[in-house]
Write an enzyme that holds these catalytic residues in place. Structure first.
Site, PDB file in Angstrom:
ATOM      1  N   ARG A   1       0.858  -1.189   0.000  1.00 33.98           N
ATOM      2  CA  ARG A   1       0.000   0.000   0.000  1.00 33.98           C
ATOM      3  C   ARG A   1       0.894   1.239   0.000  1.00 33.98           C
ATOM      4  NH1 ARG A   1      -2.164   0.090   6.328  1.00 33.98           N
ATOM      5  NH2 ARG A   1      -0.102   0.125   7.242  1.00 33.98           N
TER       6      ARG A   1
ATOM      7  N   ASN B   1      -4.634   8.058   4.689  1.00 36.70           N
ATOM      8  CA  ASN B   1      -4.400   7.279   5.908  1.00 36.70           C
ATOM      9  C   ASN B   1      -2.937   7.337   6.289  1.00 36.70           C
ATOM     10  OD1 ASN B   1      -5.498   5.363   7.931  1.00 36.70           O
ATOM     11  ND2 ASN B   1      -3.886   4.036   7.098  1.00 36.70           N
ATOM     12  N   GLU B   2      -2.676   7.694   7.532  1.00 38.40           N
ATOM     13  CA  GLU B   2      -1.294   7.731   8.029  1.00 38.40           C
ATOM     14  C   GLU B   2      -0.357   8.246   6.937  1.00 38.40           C
ATOM     15  OE1 GLU B   2      -0.181   4.007   9.868  1.00 38.40           O
ATOM     16  OE2 GLU B   2      -1.159   4.600  11.716  1.00 38.40           O
TER      17      GLU B   2
ATOM     18  N   GLU C   1      -6.691   5.131  15.924  1.00 44.79           N
ATOM     19  CA  GLU C   1      -6.346   3.703  15.923  1.00 44.79           C
ATOM     20  C   GLU C   1      -5.480   3.381  17.129  1.00 44.79           C
ATOM     21  OE1 GLU C   1      -4.086   2.326  12.598  1.00 44.79           O
ATOM     22  OE2 GLU C   1      -5.267   3.448  11.144  1.00 44.79           O
TER      23      GLU C   1
ATOM     24  N   TRP D   1       3.173  -6.633  13.147  1.00 42.89           N
ATOM     25  CA  TRP D   1       4.273  -6.116  12.329  1.00 42.89           C
ATOM     26  C   TRP D   1       5.597  -6.064  13.074  1.00 42.89           C
ATOM     27  CZ3 TRP D   1       4.841  -1.877  15.332  1.00 42.89           C
ATOM     28  CH2 TRP D   1       3.692  -1.250  15.825  1.00 42.89           C
TER      29      TRP D   1
ATOM     30  N   GLU E   1      -2.554  -8.321   7.209  1.00 48.03           N
ATOM     31  CA  GLU E   1      -2.805  -8.008   8.611  1.00 48.03           C
ATOM     32  C   GLU E   1      -3.748  -9.008   9.275  1.00 48.03           C
ATOM     33  OE1 GLU E   1      -1.682  -3.418   8.916  1.00 48.03           O
ATOM     34  OE2 GLU E   1      -3.712  -3.716   8.149  1.00 48.03           O
ATOM     35  N   LYS E   2      -3.747 -10.244   8.763  1.00 44.72           N
ATOM     36  CA  LYS E   2      -4.712 -11.211   9.300  1.00 44.72           C
ATOM     37  C   LYS E   2      -4.390 -11.632  10.730  1.00 44.72           C
ATOM     38  CE  LYS E   2      -2.667 -15.229   6.911  1.00 44.72           C
ATOM     39  NZ  LYS E   2      -1.576 -14.474   6.223  1.00 44.72           N
TER      40      LYS E   2
ATOM     41  N   HIS F   1      -3.298  -9.439  12.974  1.00 46.80           N
ATOM     42  CA  HIS F   1      -3.403  -8.232  13.815  1.00 46.80           C
ATOM     43  C   HIS F   1      -4.740  -8.289  14.542  1.00 46.80           C
ATOM     44  CE1 HIS F   1      -3.588  -4.014  14.979  1.00 46.80           C
ATOM     45  NE2 HIS F   1      -2.395  -3.798  14.464  1.00 46.80           N
TER      46      HIS F   1
HETATM   47  C1  GLA Z   1      -1.594   1.514  10.838  1.00 41.00           C
HETATM   48  C2  GLA Z   1      -2.563   1.623   9.672  1.00 41.00           C
HETATM   49  C3  GLA Z   1      -3.628   0.586   9.691  1.00 41.00           C
HETATM   50  C4  GLA Z   1      -3.053  -0.753  10.088  1.00 41.00           C
HETATM   51  C5  GLA Z   1      -2.399  -0.625  11.426  1.00 41.00           C
HETATM   52  C6  GLA Z   1      -1.861  -1.933  11.940  1.00 41.00           C
HETATM   53  O1  GLA Z   1      -1.980   2.188  11.933  1.00 41.00           O
HETATM   54  O2  GLA Z   1      -3.167   2.884   9.583  1.00 41.00           O
HETATM   55  O3  GLA Z   1      -4.200   0.508   8.400  1.00 41.00           O
HETATM   56  O4  GLA Z   1      -2.108  -1.127   9.139  1.00 41.00           O
HETATM   57  O5  GLA Z   1      -1.309   0.248  11.290  1.00 41.00           O
HETATM   58  O6  GLA Z   1      -1.200  -1.775  13.163  1.00 41.00           O
END
Ligand code: GLA
Ligand code: GLA
Length: 685
Positions: free
Chosen positions: A126, A164-165, A322, A330, A370-371, A373
């Site tokens: 991504r 996002n981030e 979040e 990760w 991220e399965k 997480h």
């Molecule tokens: C970040 C991203 C999320 C996800 C989380 C996992 O915060 O914004 O999409 O990947 O990490 O910890």
């Protein structure tokens, strides 16, 4: 650029809370496009059961919303929006631009970022886009326009979630697009090449530029790259994404002027890339993502980051966008959270000003990166401790609704966090690569916690008005104007405490000549001829019995400067280690070695006593309980967070105010469960 006024989530009517500002937000990233339709009904049922009232939707949905360059598919998102609204769940709707679809990168490989070593970052994960790509921007802004037009009037729409981030993976791009944008940025910062040549010190190693086109991003070099070139590239990279954020926001402002805009920051110790203090003015409310460390500093770091987020938000409430219910996936090894941690972590953020508590993500994925997480609904489903705890947390947040809208009550002490010092210390060719701005700042913060004294963590540049004690840990980069602000604190009778390697360079990363720390030499009443960094594992003993690591200095104290501690061992034996200069009612203290949280505690206690700053906690609670205070002007809310895993007695009920809430309610109001959180209220001072 003037600051956008603080505007909070636009909650859909009717509000089902006693607070006119709405409920505490509770929810998650919601990714229904990963699931078959029948799961959505189950999702909203479980959300309602847990008290979820807001979700971030569509963050990674670009490929689904725009399957090809010419086609759009909004039907599924229409249905999700309607379904959520029908169940009273508001939407923080993403602009869906975080991860471009394969058709775009295939047609336009020129959007792909390039690393320092010249490698392309390919699609397959991504955020494979250049922050400065005009082609990416054109396509992404078309998506923003389409989504914003379509959902402008949707009753579930409560806020916009830009991308996002931003910069999580693509902050540093060394492509040709970046080179062109970097030159434009530099030509705005420096009127001409002479200015740039001076700032970058290009007389060194024959780096003098004679044409703008010769200037490149700091790509792979044979040896140590120019440090100011690198510092400017960090500044530029942060600004480039800010510019991108503005571009999305301008569309949202035009189409939906009444809907607040936010984007999720990453104020946490494992991300150091963006000058968020400079971004806060660009959003209507600050949002943050935070993931706890898995070491013995985890709790303190969580509190530090939450506190700093509040500082970046200027004391206004902010949105925890979040965090995790349990394990992330990760790190190399990803242990789950211990019992009690989910609630404690969430409420620590609330204590420091979060008016929403959200997670990544709602339902744990069965496939994809991220399965493993954690999520609010884990693989095990509804019948799980994680989901039951989530439901319990929802109940807690409902009871805490009265705090919504309250701001942090200013503490008497502040710790400055300076992103530019942090960046500069991360560069090569410093006296020690082990010096960390953030680690030293966290040491001081932990010492405050141990003493039970509140300290506001502020981004450097924030107003220091009203602070009696200001701690500036390793404030390495110190422009003359900022040094003046520190001097003003002392001149008005305040107490400045600073450490090794502070005040050494100016904003161009040029050393102040004449002896260190040039920008603070007179104020501190010391002069340092040579730094004495210590090898990893080496220690020095001070005459007060404390032990230093990492750093020492060869200090000469000016007449009148008090020597609080002297080195007993090491190369500087017999010389000052900690000094203090009294100036009127104020003082300036210098600590030349790393004492660590434990070593700083007695020293800080002395400093605070001299400044007349005491703990607000009853004696028995100091160190075991963290205190954070929010106020709405009429009422104060005292958040007590148990820093230990043991039950802590709270003493006489009533001493702390009227009880509002306790996470271990079965213990009553006089005891705080291990890792528990309690809130008391009293009339504001
Ligand atoms: C970040 C991203 C999320 C996800 C989380 C996992 O915060 O914004 O999409 O990947 O990490 O910890
Ligand atoms: C080498 C180089 C010098 C200088 C020194 C620094 O000797 O020739 O230019 O860089 O290293 O140690």
């Amino acid at each position: 650029m003037s600051r956008r006024p603080h505007r909070w989530v636009r909650w859909p009517e009717p509000l089902t809370t006693e607070n006119a500002r709405g409920p505490l937000g509770f929810g998650a990233d919601y990714n229904p496009d990963q699931w078959p339709r029948e799961v959505w009904d189950e999702d909203v049922r479980l959300m309602r059961q847990a008290g979820v009232n807001i979700v971030s939707l569509g963050i990674f949905s670009w490929a689904r919303l725009q399957p090809t360059a010419e086609t759009w598919d909004f039907a599924w998102l229409d249905e999700v929006m309607d379904l959520l609204h029908a169940h009273g769940i508001a939407v923080d709707l993403a602009t869906a631009t975080a991860s471009p679809p394969p058709w775009l990168s295939a047609a336009h490989p020129e959007i792909l970022p390039v690393t320092r070593t010249g490698e392309t970052m390919w699609p397959g994960a991504r955020q494979h886009w250049r922050p400065t790509s005009p082609v990416f921007r054109q396509h992404a802004l078309a998506v923003v326009e389409a989504i914003a037009s379509r959902y402008a009037q949707h009753p579930a729409l409560a806020a916009w979630h830009v991308s996002n981030e931003l910069g999580c993976h693509n902050l540093y791009d060394y492509s040709e697009d970046a080179a062109a944008a970097f030159r434009t940025w530099l030509s705005q910062r420096y009127a001409d090449l002479d200015g740039l040549n001076h700032a970058w010190g290009t007389a060194f190693w024959s780096q003098r530029y004679s044409e703008w086109d010769q200037v490149l991003p700091p790509r792979l070099t044979p040896t140590i790259p120019n440090p100011t070139h690198q510092l400017d590239f960090k500044r530029f990279s942060s600004d480039a994404l800010k510019d991108y954020l503005r571009a999305e926001r301008e569309i949202l402002d035009r189409l939906t002027p009444d809907v607040p805009v936010t984007t999720n920051f990453m104020v946490m110790s494992h991300f150091n890339g963006i000058d968020y203090a400079g971004w806060a003015d660009e959003v209507d409310f600050v949002s943050n993502d935070h993931y706890v460390l898995v070491d013995d500093r985890a709790r303190d770091e969580l509190s530090f980051s939450a506190n700093l987020t509040g500082g970046i938000a200027g004391g206004d409430p902010w949105f925890l966008m979040e965090h995790s219910t349990s394990a992330v996936n990760w790190r190399a090894i990803n242990p789950p959270k211990a019992e009690g941690a989910l609630v404690r972590d969430s409420l620590t953020h609330v204590a420091h000003g979060a008016d929403a508590v959200c997670f990544f993500q709602w339902r744990q994925s069965l496939a994809g990166a991220e399965k493993y997480h954690s999520a609010m609904v884990p693989h095990a489903g509804e019948d799980s401790d994680v989901y039951r705890t989530v439901v319990r947390l929802g109940g807690h947040l409902e009871r805490l609704a009265p705090v919504v809208g309250s701001r942090r009550r200013q503490a008497r002490a502040a710790i400055l966090f300076d992103i530019e010092s942090s960046w500069t210390l991360d560069l090569e060719a410093n006296p020690s690569s082990s010096v960390s701005h953030r680690a030293e700042a966290l040491d001081w913060y932990a010492a405050f916690l141990a003493l039970g004294v509140r300290a506001d963590v502020l981004p450097a540049g924030a107003s220091l008005d009203g602070y009696d004690v200001v701690v500036t840990p390793v404030l390495h980069v110190l422009p003359a104007a900022t040094a003046d602000l520190l001097r003003e604190v002392v001149d008005r009778g305040g107490h400045l405490i600073t450490t090794y390697f502070s005040g050494v360079v100016d904003e161009n990363n040029h050393v102040y000549a004449g002896g260190y720390p040039g920008a603070l030499r007179d104020l501190l009443g010391i002069r340092i001829e040579e730094f004495g960094p210590l090898l990893d594992g080496d220690e020095v003993v001070l005459d007060d019995g404390s032990v230093g690591t990492l750093w020492t200095d060869r200090i000469t104290a000016a007449p009148g400067t008090e020597i609080l501690a002297t080195y007993k061992t090491g190369l500087q034996a017999g010389r000052p280690a900690v000094t203090r200069r009294a100036i009127g009612d104020g003082s300036a203290t210098y600590v030349s070695t790393r004492l660590g949280a434990d070593g700083l505690e007695p020293l800080l206690a002395r400093m605070l006593e001299a400044a007349g700053v005491d703990s607000e906690l009853p004696e028995g609670l100091r160190g075991r309980v963290e205190l954070a205070i929010r106020t709405d002007g009429e009422r104060e809310y005292w958040f007590l967070v148990n820093r230990t895993d043991d039950v802590v007695g709270l003493g006489e009920p009533g001493d702390l105010g009227e009880p509002v809430f306790s996470s271990g309610a079965d213990l009553g109001d006089a005891e705080l469960a291990g890792s528990g959180v309690a809130v008391f209220t009293r009339a504001a001072r």
